[in-house]
Design an enzyme around this catalytic site. Structure first.
Site, short mmCIF file in Angstrom:
data_model
loop_
_atom_site.label_atom_id
_atom_site.label_comp_id
_atom_site.label_asym_id
_atom_site.label_seq_id
_atom_site.Cartn_x
_atom_site.Cartn_y
_atom_site.Cartn_z
N CYS A 66 -4.50 -3.61 0.46
CA CYS A 66 -5.42 -3.17 -0.60
C CYS A 66 -6.30 -4.33 -1.09
CB CYS A 66 -4.63 -2.50 -1.73
SG CYS A 66 -5.62 -1.34 -2.69
N HIS A 96 -1.90 1.95 1.35
CA HIS A 96 -0.57 1.50 0.95
C HIS A 96 0.51 2.01 1.91
CE1 HIS A 96 -1.19 -0.34 -3.09
NE2 HIS A 96 -2.35 0.29 -2.95
N GLU A 138 3.61 1.21 2.03
CA GLU A 138 4.89 1.46 1.36
C GLU A 138 4.95 2.89 0.82
OE1 GLU A 138 2.28 0.91 -2.04
OE2 GLU A 138 2.41 -0.04 -0.08
#
Length: 370
Positions: free
Chosen positions: A252, A338, A340
């Site tokens: 990001c 992202h 995750e």
């Protein structure tokens, strides 16, 4: 009796609704998130610092709040706009109602808003500043709104970063990763630790010399809020990590900083990408991924074409914006989204594996990694 609240956008649009959360006044850049679930993870993501979130899902609060779903130590958003706000919750494991959570964390919000209308409006007009108040009259709001700075050119990572360095993972792990915290989410570091990495998380303005003195095997550049082009200190640090010839991975804001450190500029998007359902194509494998995203800035396509050392690895299938890059001359790569995915799909968690594999490939025997 429910208290009135007002939402005022900087172009003059005034919306009336019902007060939720803390009674007060708060403002920031207004943006929308299209995620169907995971509102608490969204509110505690440091990348949202200084922003008012519009949840596009009709019902918010129906499963309450839970400590385990915090992505940082506190709520980060500047305000909240929802349609139907659930005063009661159904999940047995939840600690408290969302109303109680918002009051405790000091978030000012407004409910009973036609969020479909508002999101369509923001998609047309673009991101802008706004203010929510449950204590001021509409006539007073514009003067308060003028005091809120533009997100363009605003440096915010130094406000949300850790104050002191800390460790995550097994200290006896074979891989050491220096993590530059620009507003990192808890689940990112946990994903690295789960893959056998011992992480030392450093404050945003830590010098490269201090990070390198820990003798890490790789560097991770985190997500975070604000305008990347206003972060000269971080751009310098990322340049030095590249010169170290150690593997580098950015997510990001970290992706944008890797681009800037490589001579590729960034720009502010019209309304950004925020949600759990953004389609991305991996140009290396040819496969598609559903991704979780949260960003209002992007990497310049024109600059990439002029830079022989930077290669695009991922693109957004809705608007063709750059979602991933890698350095051809360094062991460095990054993605705009992202992996995750907290909240969101897990299609992209392989990127953590790729980073660990890159570090292990630096030595013949992975067990001898320093």
């Amino acid at each position: 009796m429910q208290k009135k609240a007002y939402l005022l956008l900087e172009d003059g649009l005034l919306v009336e609704g019902t007060a939720i959360g803390k009674i007060g006044t708060s403002g920031g850049e207004i943006c929308f998130n299209t995620g169907m679930t995971g509102y608490q993870e969204i509110y505690t993501d440091p990348s949202y610092y200084g922003q008012i979130i519009v949840n596009t899902t009709s019902h918010i609060g129906n499963y309450g709040a839970l400590d385990e779903e915090q992505e940082s130590s506190q709520a980060q958003i500047a305000g909240l706009v929802v349609n139907d706000f659930a005063k009661e919750f159904s999940r047995k494991s939840a600690k408290e109602s969302l109303q109680s959570y918002l009051e405790t964390t000091g978030i000012v919000g407004i409910a009973d808003v036609d969020t479909r209308m508002l999101v369509r409006y923001l998609r047309s007009k673009g991101a802008m500043n706004a203010i929510i108040s449950s204590e001021l009259s509409p006539d007073q709001l514009m003067q308060e709104l003028k005091k809120i700075p533009s997100m363009d050119g605003l440096e915010l990572s130094s406000r949300v970063t850790t104050k002191e360095a800390y460790f995550v993972g097994d200290k006896d792990a074979s891989i050491k990763i220096a993590v530059l915290d620009l507003g990192i989410k808890k689940s990112i570091v946990e994903n690295l630790a789960e893959r056998g990495c011992y992480c030392k998380v450093f404050p945003a303005k830590t010098t490269f010399e201090e990070m390198s003195s820990w003798k890490p095997d790789g560097y991770f550049i985190s997500n975070g809020p604000g305008d990347p082009s206003a972060m000269d200190y971080a751009i310098k640090t990322v340049k030095q990590t590249l010169e170290s010839e150690k593997p580098v991975f950015g997510i990001c804001l970290g992706h944008q900083l890797l681009a800037l450190a490589s001579g590729v500029s960034t720009y502010k998007m019209h309304h950004g990408h925020r949600g759990l359902n953004h389609p991305v194509k991996n140009l290396v494998t040819g496969k598609g991924e559903m991704t979780s995203q949260n960003h209002g800035f992007a990497v310049s396509e024109k600059d990439i074409d002029k830079n022989p050392n930077v290669e695009v690895t991922h693109v957004h299938l809705n608007d063709s914006t750059i979602m991933g890059i890698r350095r051809k001359d360094k062991k460095a790569f990054s993605v705009q989204y992202h992996p995750e995915a907290s909240p969101g799909p897990h299609d992209s968690r392989y990127l953590f594996d790729d980073f660990v594999t890159m570090i292990k490939s630096e030595v013949k025997d992975p067990s001898t990694v320093s």
